[in-house]
Design an enzyme around this catalytic site. Structure first.
Site, PDB file in Angstrom:
ATOM      1  N   ASP A  10      36.224 -32.013  33.801  1.00  0.00           N
ATOM      2  CA  ASP A  10      37.140 -32.641  34.743  1.00  0.00           C
ATOM      3  C   ASP A  10      37.925 -31.508  35.433  1.00  0.00           C
ATOM      4  O   ASP A  10      37.915 -30.369  34.955  1.00  0.00           O
ATOM      5  CB  ASP A  10      38.091 -33.558  33.944  1.00  0.00           C
ATOM      6  CG  ASP A  10      39.262 -34.033  34.762  1.00  0.00           C
ATOM      7  OD1 ASP A  10      39.039 -34.566  35.863  1.00  0.00           O
ATOM      8  OD2 ASP A  10      40.412 -33.874  34.305  1.00  0.00           O
ATOM      9  N   ASP A  12      41.447 -31.964  37.594  1.00  0.00           N
ATOM     10  CA  ASP A  12      42.910 -32.107  37.526  1.00  0.00           C
ATOM     11  C   ASP A  12      43.391 -32.203  36.091  1.00  0.00           C
ATOM     12  O   ASP A  12      42.963 -33.086  35.337  1.00  0.00           O
ATOM     13  CB  ASP A  12      43.352 -33.375  38.266  1.00  0.00           C
ATOM     14  CG  ASP A  12      43.278 -33.196  39.766  1.00  0.00           C
ATOM     15  OD1 ASP A  12      43.825 -32.203  40.256  1.00  0.00           O
ATOM     16  OD2 ASP A  12      42.652 -34.036  40.433  1.00  0.00           O
TER      17      ASP A  12
END
Ligand code: XBP
Ligand code: MG
Length: 259
Positions: A10, A12
């Site tokens: 991922d 963020d």
């Protein structure tokens, strides 16, 4: 024996702490530029993060916190999000957001060990590619594939779409891939895709909400000593830092169904 084939990161909160001083500030600047009277403080932003995707987040805020009618909210959200994306892309291009400690080392170790590395995020492609290049450098980026963003996966996390698309492109079974996440929505997306999920909680994540994960540690590495283990249902042996060996043993333990 089940072997680790791919690691999907991922962006963020996972590769970098982007939310508090990055996205949040860009949303507020966009509101200001468009003459909108909205400002998101840290507490409110922490709540709004339950809604993934910036445009959806603005729309949700307008409808639920401001009582704006859905059609009007959709138009404002579209314009404000386009402006926010321009602002955030510029902020990211200036290089002010550093990677979390240990991220570049871990990516290098994985590539060195022949494990494929990919990215799956709900963020917009415009800024994601600029941020990844800044965080990881163009040499590493050439070897990271695929990079699935919110543009390719419109069903935002916790929907598993971004992870399913990356597994498809990697031609990898979910049980042989680790998703690296920071948030509850991310963990839910990864588990719904059938993947093994390793978490380092982000700025706004509550470790108590991450119990569906296969392993949670407080960092990829800590300058002062070993990483802290927050949740370890498979009982894997965690060394001083998160490395390729640990993610390998996590995949094996998850496949063996320990814990
Ligand atoms: C992150 C997000 C993103 C960013 C904003 O979730 O929800 O929407 O907050 O990016 P995750 P955009 O880390 O689970 O992918 O404004 O580009 O949508
Ligand atoms: Mg995240």
């Amino acid at each position: 024996m089940t072997d680790l084939e791919a690691v999907v990161f991922d962006v963020d909160g996972t590769l970098a702490d982007t939310e508090r001083h990055g996205h949040r500030v860009a949303f507020n600047r966009a509101f200001e530029r468009l003459g909108l009277p909205y400002r998101w403080d840290e507490e409110l932003y922490g709540e709004l993060l339950a809604i993934t995707g910036g445009e959806r987040r603005i729309r949700h805020y307008l409808e639920n916190h401001r009582g704006v009618r859905p059609e009007e909210a959709a138009g404002i959200a579209r314009d404000a999000h386009a402006e926010k994306t321009r602002i955030f892309t510029q902020v990211v291009g200036e290089g002010g957001i550093p990677p979390r400690p240990g991220v570049c080392r871990l990516v290098d170790e994985l590539l060195e060990a022949g494990i494929r590395v990919a990215v799956a995020t709900t963020g917009s492609r415009d800024w994601v590619v600029v941020l990844l290049d800044r965080l990881l450098g163009s040499g590493r980026m050439r070897r990271i594939d695929p990079v699935i963003t919110g543009d390719e996966a419109p069903l935002r996390k916790p929907d598993p779409q971004a992870y399913l698309l990356s597994l498809q492109a990697l031609a990898c079974e979910p049980g042989r891939a680790v998703a690296v996440e920071d948030s509850r929505n991310g963990v839910r997306a990864a588990k719904a895709a059938g993947m093994v999920c390793f978490v380092v909680p982000g700025d706004f994540s509550d470790p108590a909400e991450l119990l569906e994960a296969d392993l949670v540690t407080d960092a990829f590495e800590n300058p002062g000593g070993a990483v802290g283990v927050l949740h370890n249902p498979h009982g894997v042996q965690v060394g001083p830092a998160v490395d390729a060996r640990l993610l390998r043993s996590l995949v094996r333990a998850a496949a063996a169904g320990t814990g």
